[in-house]
Design a protein around this motif. Structure first.
Motif, PDB file in Angstrom:
ATOM      1  N   PRO A 157       0.823  -1.204   0.000  1.00  0.00           N
ATOM      2  CA  PRO A 157       0.000   0.000   0.000  1.00  0.00           C
ATOM      3  C   PRO A 157       0.860   1.259   0.000  1.00  0.00           C
ATOM      4  O   PRO A 157       1.844   1.343   0.718  1.00  0.00           O
ATOM      5  CB  PRO A 157      -0.809  -0.103   1.294  1.00  0.00           C
ATOM      6  CG  PRO A 157      -0.765  -1.545   1.660  1.00  0.00           C
ATOM      7  CD  PRO A 157       0.528  -2.082   1.114  1.00  0.00           C
ATOM      8  N   ASP A 158       0.498   2.215  -0.820  1.00  0.00           N
ATOM      9  CA  ASP A 158       1.217   3.475  -0.895  1.00  0.00           C
ATOM     10  C   ASP A 158       0.611   4.415   0.142  1.00  0.00           C
ATOM     11  O   ASP A 158      -0.398   5.049  -0.091  1.00  0.00           O
ATOM     12  CB  ASP A 158       1.101   4.059  -2.305  1.00  0.00           C
ATOM     13  CG  ASP A 158       1.908   5.331  -2.458  1.00  0.00           C
ATOM     14  OD1 ASP A 158       1.590   6.120  -3.355  1.00  0.00           O
ATOM     15  OD2 ASP A 158       2.845   5.545  -1.675  1.00  0.00           O
ATOM     16  N   VAL A 159       1.233   4.447   1.291  1.00  0.00           N
ATOM     17  CA  VAL A 159       0.701   5.239   2.396  1.00  0.00           C
ATOM     18  C   VAL A 159       1.575   6.470   2.586  1.00  0.00           C
ATOM     19  O   VAL A 159       2.780   6.361   2.721  1.00  0.00           O
ATOM     20  CB  VAL A 159       0.686   4.408   3.702  1.00  0.00           C
ATOM     21  CG1 VAL A 159       0.203   5.238   4.858  1.00  0.00           C
ATOM     22  CG2 VAL A 159      -0.173   3.176   3.544  1.00  0.00           C
ATOM     23  N   ASP A 160       0.954   7.617   2.592  1.00  0.00           N
ATOM     24  CA  ASP A 160       1.679   8.846   2.871  1.00  0.00           C
ATOM     25  C   ASP A 160       1.786   8.950   4.393  1.00  0.00           C
ATOM     26  O   ASP A 160       0.824   9.305   5.071  1.00  0.00           O
ATOM     27  CB  ASP A 160       0.933  10.035   2.280  1.00  0.00           C
ATOM     28  CG  ASP A 160       1.631  11.345   2.534  1.00  0.00           C
ATOM     29  OD1 ASP A 160       1.206  12.355   1.950  1.00  0.00           O
ATOM     30  OD2 ASP A 160       2.588  11.391   3.320  1.00  0.00           O
ATOM     31  N   MET A 161       2.941   8.576   4.929  1.00  0.00           N
ATOM     32  CA  MET A 161       3.110   8.493   6.380  1.00  0.00           C
ATOM     33  C   MET A 161       2.889   9.827   7.081  1.00  0.00           C
ATOM     34  O   MET A 161       2.303   9.866   8.150  1.00  0.00           O
ATOM     35  CB  MET A 161       4.506   7.969   6.724  1.00  0.00           C
ATOM     36  CG  MET A 161       4.583   6.496   6.854  1.00  0.00           C
ATOM     37  SD  MET A 161       3.402   5.824   8.041  1.00  0.00           S
ATOM     38  CE  MET A 161       3.277   4.200   7.367  1.00  0.00           C
ATOM     39  N   ASP A 162       3.357  10.916   6.490  1.00  0.00           N
ATOM     40  CA  ASP A 162       3.146  12.206   7.146  1.00  0.00           C
ATOM     41  C   ASP A 162       1.660  12.518   7.260  1.00  0.00           C
ATOM     42  O   ASP A 162       1.205  13.016   8.295  1.00  0.00           O
ATOM     43  CB  ASP A 162       3.874  13.321   6.389  1.00  0.00           C
ATOM     44  CG  ASP A 162       5.380  13.228   6.548  1.00  0.00           C
ATOM     45  OD1 ASP A 162       5.837  12.713   7.590  1.00  0.00           O
ATOM     46  OD2 ASP A 162       6.104  13.660   5.643  1.00  0.00           O
ATOM     47  N   ALA A 163       0.894  12.211   6.222  1.00  0.00           N
ATOM     48  CA  ALA A 163      -0.558  12.438   6.264  1.00  0.00           C
ATOM     49  C   ALA A 163      -1.208  11.533   7.301  1.00  0.00           C
ATOM     50  O   ALA A 163      -2.104  11.962   8.041  1.00  0.00           O
ATOM     51  CB  ALA A 163      -1.180  12.207   4.888  1.00  0.00           C
ATOM     52  N   LEU A 164      -0.744  10.279   7.377  1.00  0.00           N
ATOM     53  CA  LEU A 164      -1.302   9.353   8.357  1.00  0.00           C
ATOM     54  C   LEU A 164      -0.988   9.808   9.778  1.00  0.00           C
ATOM     55  O   LEU A 164      -1.858   9.789  10.658  1.00  0.00           O
ATOM     56  CB  LEU A 164      -0.762   7.943   8.127  1.00  0.00           C
ATOM     57  CG  LEU A 164      -1.248   6.878   9.113  1.00  0.00           C
ATOM     58  CD1 LEU A 164      -2.766   6.737   9.069  1.00  0.00           C
ATOM     59  CD2 LEU A 164      -0.578   5.556   8.824  1.00  0.00           C
ATOM     60  N   VAL A 165       0.240  10.232  10.014  1.00  0.00           N
ATOM     61  CA  VAL A 165       0.627  10.726  11.338  1.00  0.00           C
ATOM     62  C   VAL A 165      -0.250  11.918  11.711  1.00  0.00           C
ATOM     63  O   VAL A 165      -0.793  11.984  12.822  1.00  0.00           O
ATOM     64  CB  VAL A 165       2.127  11.090  11.381  1.00  0.00           C
ATOM     65  CG1 VAL A 165       2.471  11.901  12.622  1.00  0.00           C
ATOM     66  CG2 VAL A 165       2.986   9.825  11.311  1.00  0.00           C
ATOM     67  N   SER A 166      -0.420  12.872  10.801  1.00  0.00           N
ATOM     68  CA  SER A 166      -1.257  14.049  11.079  1.00  0.00           C
ATOM     69  C   SER A 166      -2.702  13.658  11.363  1.00  0.00           C
ATOM     70  O   SER A 166      -3.333  14.189  12.275  1.00  0.00           O
ATOM     71  CB  SER A 166      -1.211  15.027   9.903  1.00  0.00           C
ATOM     72  OG  SER A 166       0.083  15.560   9.772  1.00  0.00           O
ATOM     73  N   LYS A 167      -3.214  12.705  10.580  1.00  0.00           N
ATOM     74  CA  LYS A 167      -4.594  12.249  10.770  1.00  0.00           C
ATOM     75  C   LYS A 167      -4.765  11.613  12.142  1.00  0.00           C
ATOM     76  O   LYS A 167      -5.744  11.889  12.851  1.00  0.00           O
ATOM     77  CB  LYS A 167      -4.960  11.251   9.676  1.00  0.00           C
ATOM     78  CG  LYS A 167      -6.365  10.691   9.805  1.00  0.00           C
ATOM     79  CD  LYS A 167      -6.665   9.714   8.658  1.00  0.00           C
ATOM     80  CE  LYS A 167      -8.095   9.229   8.771  1.00  0.00           C
ATOM     81  NZ  LYS A 167      -8.216   7.878   9.222  1.00  0.00           N
ATOM     82  N   ARG A 168      -3.805  10.777  12.535  1.00  0.00           N
ATOM     83  CA  ARG A 168      -3.908  10.128  13.848  1.00  0.00           C
ATOM     84  C   ARG A 168      -3.782  11.142  14.992  1.00  0.00           C
ATOM     85  O   ARG A 168      -4.460  11.025  15.999  1.00  0.00           O
ATOM     86  CB  ARG A 168      -2.853   9.025  13.991  1.00  0.00           C
ATOM     87  CG  ARG A 168      -3.130   7.801  13.151  1.00  0.00           C
ATOM     88  CD  ARG A 168      -4.298   6.992  13.707  1.00  0.00           C
ATOM     89  NE  ARG A 168      -4.697   5.924  12.852  1.00  0.00           N
ATOM     90  CZ  ARG A 168      -4.330   4.656  12.982  1.00  0.00           C
ATOM     91  NH1 ARG A 168      -3.536   4.307  13.960  1.00  0.00           N
ATOM     92  NH2 ARG A 168      -4.766   3.751  12.138  1.00  0.00           N
ATOM     93  N   LEU A 169      -2.899  12.129  14.832  1.00  0.00           N
ATOM     94  CA  LEU A 169      -2.757  13.141  15.883  1.00  0.00           C
ATOM     95  C   LEU A 169      -4.033  13.963  16.022  1.00  0.00           C
ATOM     96  O   LEU A 169      -4.472  14.260  17.139  1.00  0.00           O
ATOM     97  CB  LEU A 169      -1.553  14.042  15.593  1.00  0.00           C
ATOM     98  CG  LEU A 169      -0.194  13.381  15.797  1.00  0.00           C
ATOM     99  CD1 LEU A 169       0.918  14.263  15.257  1.00  0.00           C
ATOM    100  CD2 LEU A 169       0.032  13.043  17.267  1.00  0.00           C
ATOM    101  N   LYS A 170      -4.637  14.323  14.897  1.00  0.00           N
ATOM    102  CA  LYS A 170      -5.897  15.074  14.939  1.00  0.00           C
ATOM    103  C   LYS A 170      -6.994  14.222  15.571  1.00  0.00           C
ATOM    104  O   LYS A 170      -7.744  14.690  16.433  1.00  0.00           O
ATOM    105  CB  LYS A 170      -6.309  15.499  13.533  1.00  0.00           C
ATOM    106  CG  LYS A 170      -7.578  16.330  13.518  1.00  0.00           C
ATOM    107  CD  LYS A 170      -7.920  16.799  12.126  1.00  0.00           C
ATOM    108  CE  LYS A 170      -9.200  17.632  12.173  1.00  0.00           C
ATOM    109  NZ  LYS A 170      -9.596  18.062  10.847  1.00  0.00           N
ATOM    110  N   GLY A 171      -7.085  12.955  15.170  1.00  0.00           N
ATOM    111  CA  GLY A 171      -8.078  12.053  15.746  1.00  0.00           C
ATOM    112  C   GLY A 171      -7.874  11.864  17.237  1.00  0.00           C
ATOM    113  O   GLY A 171      -8.841  11.818  18.006  1.00  0.00           O
TER     114      GLY A 171
END
Length: 194
Positions: free
Chosen positions: A41-55
């Motif tokens: 899977p092509d996961v944009d880690m920075d976007a995922l990290v930001s999403k998890r921090l916001k969540g």
């Protein structure tokens, strides 16, 4: 009770790299056949990290449930207050790292690898290949720990080459393995450990 593993695990760098050092041509062909239709899977880690921090900032985490997640997902390799494994660093006081650093380390463990936890592929003069974390030298013997945490010793005379791996032993699939709500509970527990 056994669980089936997805063939996708064979595409993970930490699995593929050690295998490639010991595979025959026939085995490489079999691997190519098994994985030909798979894509990492092509996961944009920075976007995922930001999403998890916001969540996380919007969540109402359960620290006690987070402790249970830590016991099942982290303590096999990491210890807190002397309890847990010794493959990875002890994590007493890990809450001082802050939410961003913890999220980056859990979701993208290969981003910044501590020199004390670099894994090596060890090529031996007899043609054998081993891999593990370098622990210490005892005279002319080098002591390593394998992925299960068991130490093994090799004489320096046996070692032809020691190649550092760009990948940590820490799994890089926690974004998939730990459900998002459980991740928030885990993060709350870890932030509480100061």
């Amino acid at each position: 009770d056994t669980q089936a593993l997805s063939p996708r695990i064979l595409l993970e760098s930490k699995i593929r790299e050690p295998l490639s050092n010991i595979m025959t041509t026939e085995q490489r062909e079999k691997l190519a056949s098994i994985t030909k239709d798979l894509r990492v899977p092509d996961v944009d880690m920075d976007a995922l990290v930001s999403k998890r921090l916001k969540g996380f900032s919007l969540s109402n985490p359960d620290i006690h449930h987070g402790r249970m997640i830590e016991v099942t997902q982290c303590s096999p390799c990491h210890s807190i207050d002397g309890e847990g494994g010794n493959n990875g660093p002890q994590i007493d006081g890990i809450g001082n790292w802050g939410a961003r650093a913890l999220t980056e380390k859990i979701l993208d463990p290969n981003r910044n690898i501590s020199k004390a936890f670099v894994s090596y592929t060890i090529h031996l003069y007899d043609g054998g290949v081993r891999s593990g974390l370098f622990r210490r030298e005892e005279g002319s013997v080098q002591v390593f720990a394998d992925a299960a945490g068991s130490e093994f010793r090799l004489s320096s005379d046996e070692i032809k080459q020691k190649v550092p791996s760009p990948y940590t032993l820490m799994p890089d699939h926690f974004a998939e393995v730990i459900p998002e709500a459980d991740y928030y509970d885990l993060l709350a527990f870890l932030l509480h450990e100061k």
